[in-house]
Scaffold this motif. Sequence first.
Motif, mmCIF file in Angstrom:
data_model
loop_
_atom_site.group_PDB
_atom_site.id
_atom_site.type_symbol
_atom_site.label_atom_id
_atom_site.label_comp_id
_atom_site.label_asym_id
_atom_site.label_seq_id
_atom_site.Cartn_x
_atom_site.Cartn_y
_atom_site.Cartn_z
ATOM 1 N N GLY A 118 0.819 -1.211 0.000
ATOM 2 C CA GLY A 118 0.000 0.000 0.000
ATOM 3 C C GLY A 118 0.846 1.250 0.000
ATOM 4 N N PHE A 119 0.220 2.369 -0.313
ATOM 5 C CA PHE A 119 0.880 3.675 -0.382
ATOM 6 C C PHE A 119 0.575 4.495 0.866
ATOM 7 C CE2 PHE A 119 -3.322 4.251 -2.222
ATOM 8 C CZ PHE A 119 -3.778 5.404 -1.581
ATOM 9 N N GLU A 120 1.477 5.411 1.180
ATOM 10 C CA GLU A 120 1.274 6.418 2.223
ATOM 11 C C GLU A 120 1.951 7.699 1.757
ATOM 12 O OE1 GLU A 120 2.413 5.190 6.133
ATOM 13 O OE2 GLU A 120 1.459 3.207 5.963
ATOM 14 N N ALA A 121 1.187 8.693 1.373
ATOM 15 C CA ALA A 121 1.732 9.966 0.913
ATOM 16 C C ALA A 121 2.234 10.773 2.109
ATOM 17 C CB ALA A 121 0.663 10.758 0.162
ATOM 18 N N GLU A 122 3.485 11.269 2.011
ATOM 19 C CA GLU A 122 4.084 11.944 3.158
ATOM 20 C C GLU A 122 4.986 13.101 2.745
ATOM 21 O OE1 GLU A 122 5.589 9.541 6.240
ATOM 22 O OE2 GLU A 122 4.232 7.859 5.821
ATOM 23 N N THR A 192 -1.551 15.213 -1.429
ATOM 24 C CA THR A 192 -2.528 14.463 -2.216
ATOM 25 C C THR A 192 -1.862 13.243 -2.836
ATOM 26 O OG1 THR A 192 -3.733 16.482 -2.771
ATOM 27 C CG2 THR A 192 -4.120 14.569 -4.180
ATOM 28 N N ALA A 193 -2.554 12.113 -2.801
ATOM 29 C CA ALA A 193 -2.121 10.919 -3.528
ATOM 30 C C ALA A 193 -3.136 10.619 -4.623
ATOM 31 C CB ALA A 193 -1.991 9.727 -2.590
ATOM 32 N N ARG A 194 -2.617 10.253 -5.795
ATOM 33 C CA ARG A 194 -3.472 9.833 -6.911
ATOM 34 C C ARG A 194 -3.027 8.454 -7.364
ATOM 35 N NH1 ARG A 194 -1.959 15.046 -8.118
ATOM 36 N NH2 ARG A 194 -3.618 16.615 -7.958
ATOM 37 N N ARG A 195 -3.970 7.556 -7.488
ATOM 38 C CA ARG A 195 -3.704 6.236 -8.030
ATOM 39 C C ARG A 195 -4.330 6.167 -9.422
ATOM 40 N NH1 ARG A 195 -5.796 2.351 -4.048
ATOM 41 N NH2 ARG A 195 -7.784 3.010 -4.933
ATOM 42 N N ASN A 196 -3.478 5.986 -10.426
ATOM 43 C CA ASN A 196 -3.940 5.966 -11.817
ATOM 44 C C ASN A 196 -4.765 7.207 -12.159
ATOM 45 O OD1 ASN A 196 -2.729 3.385 -12.054
ATOM 46 N ND2 ASN A 196 -4.573 2.418 -11.236
ATOM 47 N N GLY A 245 1.029 -2.696 -11.872
ATOM 48 C CA GLY A 245 0.524 -1.892 -12.974
ATOM 49 C C GLY A 245 0.020 -0.530 -12.567
ATOM 50 N N ASP A 246 -0.283 -0.336 -11.274
ATOM 51 C CA ASP A 246 -0.751 0.966 -10.809
ATOM 52 C C ASP A 246 0.361 2.007 -10.894
ATOM 53 O OD1 ASP A 246 -3.259 0.042 -10.183
ATOM 54 O OD2 ASP A 246 -2.902 -0.085 -8.011
ATOM 55 N N GLU A 247 -0.017 3.249 -11.209
ATOM 56 C CA GLU A 247 0.886 4.379 -11.021
ATOM 57 C C GLU A 247 0.385 5.164 -9.827
ATOM 58 O OE1 GLU A 247 3.053 7.488 -13.838
ATOM 59 O OE2 GLU A 247 0.980 8.108 -13.440
ATOM 60 N N ILE A 248 1.273 5.426 -8.886
ATOM 61 C CA ILE A 248 0.924 6.175 -7.689
ATOM 62 C C ILE A 248 1.692 7.490 -7.676
ATOM 63 C CG2 ILE A 248 2.622 4.867 -6.313
ATOM 64 C CD1 ILE A 248 -0.778 6.234 -5.047
ATOM 65 N N GLU A 249 0.963 8.587 -7.488
ATOM 66 C CA GLU A 249 1.549 9.916 -7.441
ATOM 67 C C GLU A 249 1.365 10.504 -6.042
ATOM 68 O OE1 GLU A 249 0.376 12.527 -10.862
ATOM 69 O OE2 GLU A 249 -0.993 10.847 -11.219
ATOM 70 N N VAL A 250 2.387 11.181 -5.562
ATOM 71 C CA VAL A 250 2.308 11.964 -4.335
ATOM 72 C C VAL A 250 2.609 13.405 -4.717
ATOM 73 C CG1 VAL A 250 3.286 12.410 -2.060
ATOM 74 C CG2 VAL A 250 2.994 10.040 -2.856
ATOM 75 N N GLU A 251 1.664 14.296 -4.481
ATOM 76 C CA GLU A 251 1.874 15.710 -4.790
ATOM 77 C C GLU A 251 1.696 16.530 -3.522
ATOM 78 O OE1 GLU A 251 0.667 19.150 -8.035
ATOM 79 O OE2 GLU A 251 -0.372 17.215 -8.068
ATOM 80 N N LEU A 258 5.695 13.451 -7.140
ATOM 81 C CA LEU A 258 6.469 12.217 -7.199
ATOM 82 C C LEU A 258 5.597 11.125 -7.781
ATOM 83 C CD1 LEU A 258 8.912 10.391 -6.178
ATOM 84 C CD2 LEU A 258 7.612 10.205 -4.030
ATOM 85 N N ALA A 259 6.063 10.443 -8.830
ATOM 86 C CA ALA A 259 5.242 9.406 -9.473
ATOM 87 C C ALA A 259 6.075 8.152 -9.688
ATOM 88 C CB ALA A 259 4.699 9.904 -10.806
ATOM 89 N N ASN A 260 5.486 6.995 -9.394
ATOM 90 C CA ASN A 260 6.149 5.700 -9.572
ATOM 91 C C ASN A 260 5.101 4.657 -9.936
ATOM 92 O OD1 ASN A 260 7.537 7.196 -7.085
ATOM 93 N ND2 ASN A 260 9.118 6.109 -8.215
ATOM 94 N N ARG A 261 5.511 3.682 -10.734
ATOM 95 C CA ARG A 261 4.616 2.596 -11.141
ATOM 96 C C ARG A 261 5.025 1.308 -10.425
ATOM 97 N NH1 ARG A 261 0.899 2.408 -14.933
ATOM 98 N NH2 ARG A 261 1.606 4.379 -15.827
ATOM 99 N N VAL A 262 4.036 0.483 -10.095
ATOM 100 C CA VAL A 262 4.272 -0.777 -9.400
ATOM 101 C C VAL A 262 4.492 -1.887 -10.419
ATOM 102 C CG1 VAL A 262 3.356 -2.442 -7.739
ATOM 103 C CG2 VAL A 262 2.778 -0.005 -7.514
ATOM 104 N N VAL A 263 5.553 -2.676 -10.210
ATOM 105 C CA VAL A 263 5.841 -3.823 -11.075
ATOM 106 C C VAL A 263 6.016 -5.058 -10.219
ATOM 107 C CG1 VAL A 263 6.966 -2.351 -12.807
ATOM 108 C CG2 VAL A 263 8.361 -3.489 -11.050
#
Length: 266
Positions: A118-122, A192-196, A245-251, A258-263
């Motif tokens: 899981g993600f945690e925007a910080e 803010t966190a954005r998923r896809n 496959g998700d891309e998670i962004e932390v703004e 900050l953006a990264n994709r899960v593989v």
Amino acid sequence: MRLARVRVHHDGTEHYAAVVAAPTGPGGPDGIEYVLLERNPFDGSAEPLRQPDGPRIPARSVTLLSPVPDSAKAVGIGRNYAGTVDGPGDSPLFLKPSTSLLAHGEPIVQPAFSDEIGFEAELAVVIGRTCSRVPHGSAQEYVLGYTCANDVTARDAQRSDGQWTRAKGFDTSCPIGPWIVTGIDVADLGITARRNGVVVQHGRTSQMLLEIAGLIERVSAAMTLNPGDVLLTGTPVGAGGLSVGDEIEVEIESVGRLANRVVAIR
């Protein structure tokens, strides 16, 4: 000032650089260029950094790296936002090793031992000078700046292990970046966190239970902090899950995105 660490394509060398706006037209992603710094911002000096005036390098000519030294560690605090726990006395500290740090754009690799990350925007605090046992009133003297972070966590391991080493410290579990911002007030910034592309988490730094000076005081009472070390300040309500496959962004307002994709692990 925005500070980045970059690898220059034509010779493969790594440098710290100031991030500047392209003067005419887009210079690359977000219309930015880079100017190499004359000194390493993590040299331990108390002297303020000065805006460089050297040649500008377009973004397409460099690879953006994690903005802190490869040897840096990250120290996090759990349950540090209103709505996540009753008070700061219940907020545990944990470590994320240097091997967990990940640059903007690099892939988060889901570990083989976990089916539930899981993600945690910080907001992350970047330490500028070596410090130990820092009194509350002096804490800001050791801060170089701030960056975005994603405290990626293996939730199933967090539940099963009884402590958080595997859950928080696996390789690629700490994306940070894209750069460090200095000289800003972070008392009330939006996170803010954005998923896809869809907003999945939002809060404000003003909701922290233990504020930044208190966190530096608490962590440095237990361990020495070195230049480039990162303090993760906790995540607002709303942290959620990630799938391959998700891309998670932390703004973070005034800091960056900050953006990264899960593989999947290979």
